[in-house]
Design a protein around this motif. Structure first.
Motif, PDB file in Angstrom:
ATOM      1  N   LEU A 424     -10.455  -3.412  -6.598  1.00 34.12           N
ATOM      2  CA  LEU A 424     -10.148  -3.098  -5.198  1.00 34.12           C
ATOM      3  C   LEU A 424      -9.315  -4.210  -4.569  1.00 34.12           C
ATOM      4  CD1 LEU A 424     -10.710  -1.260  -2.674  1.00 34.12           C
ATOM      5  CD2 LEU A 424     -12.697  -2.737  -2.240  1.00 34.12           C
ATOM      6  N   ARG A 425      -8.254  -3.825  -3.899  1.00 37.11           N
ATOM      7  CA  ARG A 425      -7.454  -4.753  -3.106  1.00 37.11           C
ATOM      8  C   ARG A 425      -7.634  -4.404  -1.634  1.00 37.11           C
ATOM      9  NH1 ARG A 425      -4.853  -4.391  -7.917  1.00 37.11           N
ATOM     10  NH2 ARG A 425      -3.723  -6.235  -8.667  1.00 37.11           N
ATOM     11  N   ILE A 426      -7.918  -5.397  -0.805  1.00 39.12           N
ATOM     12  CA  ILE A 426      -8.013  -5.187   0.645  1.00 39.12           C
ATOM     13  C   ILE A 426      -6.651  -5.501   1.228  1.00 39.12           C
ATOM     14  CG2 ILE A 426      -9.255  -5.763   2.764  1.00 39.12           C
ATOM     15  CD1 ILE A 426     -11.081  -4.728   0.579  1.00 39.12           C
ATOM     16  N   THR A 427      -6.086  -4.559   1.940  1.00 42.18           N
ATOM     17  CA  THR A 427      -4.770  -4.817   2.518  1.00 42.18           C
ATOM     18  C   THR A 427      -4.796  -4.961   4.028  1.00 42.18           C
ATOM     19  OG1 THR A 427      -4.304  -2.436   2.599  1.00 42.18           O
ATOM     20  CG2 THR A 427      -3.598  -3.627   0.632  1.00 42.18           C
ATOM     21  N   ASP A 428      -5.761  -4.370   4.702  1.00 44.13           N
ATOM     22  CA  ASP A 428      -5.800  -4.527   6.164  1.00 44.13           C
ATOM     23  C   ASP A 428      -7.017  -3.848   6.775  1.00 44.13           C
ATOM     24  OD1 ASP A 428      -4.775  -5.357   8.710  1.00 44.13           O
ATOM     25  OD2 ASP A 428      -2.792  -5.126   7.879  1.00 44.13           O
ATOM     26  N   ARG A 429      -7.155  -4.039   8.074  1.00 45.38           N
ATOM     27  CA  ARG A 429      -8.102  -3.279   8.880  1.00 45.38           C
ATOM     28  C   ARG A 429      -7.365  -2.114   9.500  1.00 45.38           C
ATOM     29  NH1 ARG A 429     -13.316  -2.896   9.081  1.00 45.38           N
ATOM     30  NH2 ARG A 429     -13.205  -2.337  11.272  1.00 45.38           N
TER      31      ARG A 429
END
Length: 533
Positions: A424-429
């Motif tokens: 999983l990559r978190i890119t933003d809210r």
């Protein structure tokens, strides 16, 4: 009485885990402080005295007891004692002001508060009184420091424990043994970065199962000495700290506040092997002058996460702090604090750019606005399902219905991607996204580019109104050194790295970014700063 869960054969309550740890590893050091140390047998005995005292004050199973205090051995003892009495723990952050704390105490209907009268100049009971809030259900205030009672509802630590002597040890043990795995162990409140904090009740079983998996993934063991500087009011400090140590028999070394020089001293003196914290903690340690003068050879494991971590930071943690093993992870209060882990043996590119894979029994999907999974590698909202997901917010069915859909998926509000292997990559809210001339702009992408400039240490980007484009980017950057930064030069540099619609139209130099106690940037504070005339 056998404290194992009948279905699984495991110790599925926190009091049962403590009792078993004391039985099996009673001579192992559990907690260290400047005043001395406690073995696991000593910790269990100290927690039982708190259980007796809580019972003596007529706190019944399921009633709520709050702790509003810094990280100390007494916090650990008090929390375990409260849980042993079958009560529900409500931790409060030390950065809260009187009205904020009073609001949480009222909403959770706390019967007892354990606190201190002096921490960094804060008198917490005084702040409560000054708030003017009515707290009719709060009957007892106990001081964890050496303060003395001045009011009828106040008790010193010594007097509180003395009152518990009327409760026989056998009765206290029976209360602890009667705690059920599905009982609510604690109610933690969300950070409130996007609005008013919401209470998240969690069961004993959820906490133990989630952090058993977490401890396995990060390789925490009974031989570790873990510096606990993340606030105990948050899952990172309380559950990935106290509970994880309890599950493994590791040694806890609480530190009441983060100060780089002090942390270096504790690492050297106590031969710390495990250090965790948000990326800012490691940035501050690496920037401190004393780093090279300290013996950090005991460090083996460092943990951080919450979003993408620059590869350079991981490399510097290994090279300059000497922690050969680094892990990252991701979670929310609503997912018992953890959903994914990137273990220390993960390849560097994945360790730095992802937050790992879902824990066992946890599912992660990335979905579009209709709730349908998107193709591999495509961005969408991250949703989580599994036994670690909350059953609902405290007394807030409307917010629960918004957060958890009919299929049991927790909608995190975070934007990310999943690769073919499940990383999983978190890119933003989702709430941070803004639109420039009809194009979606995700601040985290711009922030990552800005941080790659050698003169920039930290960056945060928000969308601000624009008459022509609707919104445009406004960047706040913290210099990575003493050299002056020319905003115009940075924007010109960024123009060669970003599409025109993503380019910040204004860049401000700031000494620090506003953060909450868990290290998250408070973008609402940045927005209010821009909104001021």
């Amino acid at each position: 009485m056998d404290r194992r869960d009948a279905a699984t054969g495991e110790f599925a309550t926190i009091p049962a885990v403590l009792a078993e740890r004391a039985r099996r590893d009673g001579t192992r050091v559990a907690v260290v402080s400047p005043e001395g140390q406690l073995t696991y047998a000593g910790l269990a005995a100290a927690a039982r005295r708190v259980t007796q005292a809580v019972m003596a004050r007529s706190v019944r199973p399921g009633e709520r007891v709050a702790i509003w205090a810094p990280n100390t051995p007494r916090w650990v003892i008090a929390a375990l004692g409260v849980l042993g009495a079958g009560a529900t723990l409500v931790p409060l952050g030390t950065r809260l002001r009187g009205p904020e704390a009073a609001g949480i105490l009222a909403r959770s209907r706390c019967r007892m508060l354990l606190t201190v009268s002096d921490f960094l100049g804060n008198d917490y009971p005084g702040m409560l009184r000054a708030s003017g809030s009515a707290l009719p259900e709060l009957r007892t205030v106990v001081f964890l420091d050496e303060s003395r009672e001045n009011r009828p509802e106040e008790l010193s630590w010594a007097r509180f424990l003395d009152l518990g002597e009327v409760i026989p040890v056998a009765e206290a043990d029976a209360r602890s043994a009667s705690v059920a795995p599905e009982s609510i162990s604690d109610i933690l409140f969300t950070s409130g970065t996007t609005g008013a904090p919401k209470g998240v009740p969690t069961t004993h079983r959820q906490t133990i199962e989630a952090f058993t998996h977490w401890a396995d993934a990060v390789t925490l063991s009974g031989d570790d000495r873990y510096l606990l500087v993340n606030p105990f009011a948050h899952t990172f400090g309380y559950k990935a700290g106290i509970i994880a140590c309890l599950l493994r028999g590791a040694t806890m070394v609480p530190v009441d506040r983060f100060d780089p020089e002090r942390v270096f001293g504790v690492i050297e003196r106590e031969r710390i092997t495990v250090l965790t914290g948000p990326p800012t903690l490691f940035h501050d340690l690496l920037a401190h002058d004393r780093r090279a003068d300290c013996d950090l050879s005991s460090l083996r494991l460092a943990g951080t996460g919450g979003s993408s971590v620059p590869t350079e930071l991981v490399e510097r943690i290994r090279r300059e702090l000497g922690a050969g093993e680094v892990f990252t992870g991701y979670g929310l209060t609503e997912s018992t604090g953890v959903a994914t882990v990137c273990p220390p043996d993960t390849p560097m590119v994945l360790l730095a750019e992802t937050v790992g894979k879902a824990l066992p029994e946890t599912q992660i999907h990335v979905v579009d606005d209709a709730g349908q999974p998107v193709p591999v590698g495509q961005p969408g909202e991250i949703v989580v399902r599994g036994p670690n997901v909350m059953h609902g917010y405290l007394d807030d069915p409307a917010a629960t219905a918004t957060a958890i859909d009919a299929g049991g998926w927790l909608h995190t509000g975070d934007i990310g991607t999943l690769d073919a292997d499940g990383y999983l990559r978190i890119t933003d809210r989702r709430t941070d996204m803004f639109m420039v001339g009809g194009f979606n702009v995700y601040p985290a992408e711009i922030e990552r580019i800005l941080r790659s400039h050698p003169a920039i240490g930290e960056a945060a980007v928000i969308g601000v109104p624009d008459a022509r484009l609707g919104e445009v980017g406004h960047a706040f950057v913290v210099p990575d050194g003493i050299a002056e930064i020319d905003p115009a030069e940075i924007i010109a540099w960024a123009r060669t790295h970003l599409a025109g619609y993503k380019l910040p139209r204004r860049l401000e130099i700031v000494a620090a970014l506003p953060r909450n106690a868990s290290g998250k940037v408070l973008k609402r504070v940045l927005r209010s700063h821009v909104a001021q005339p």
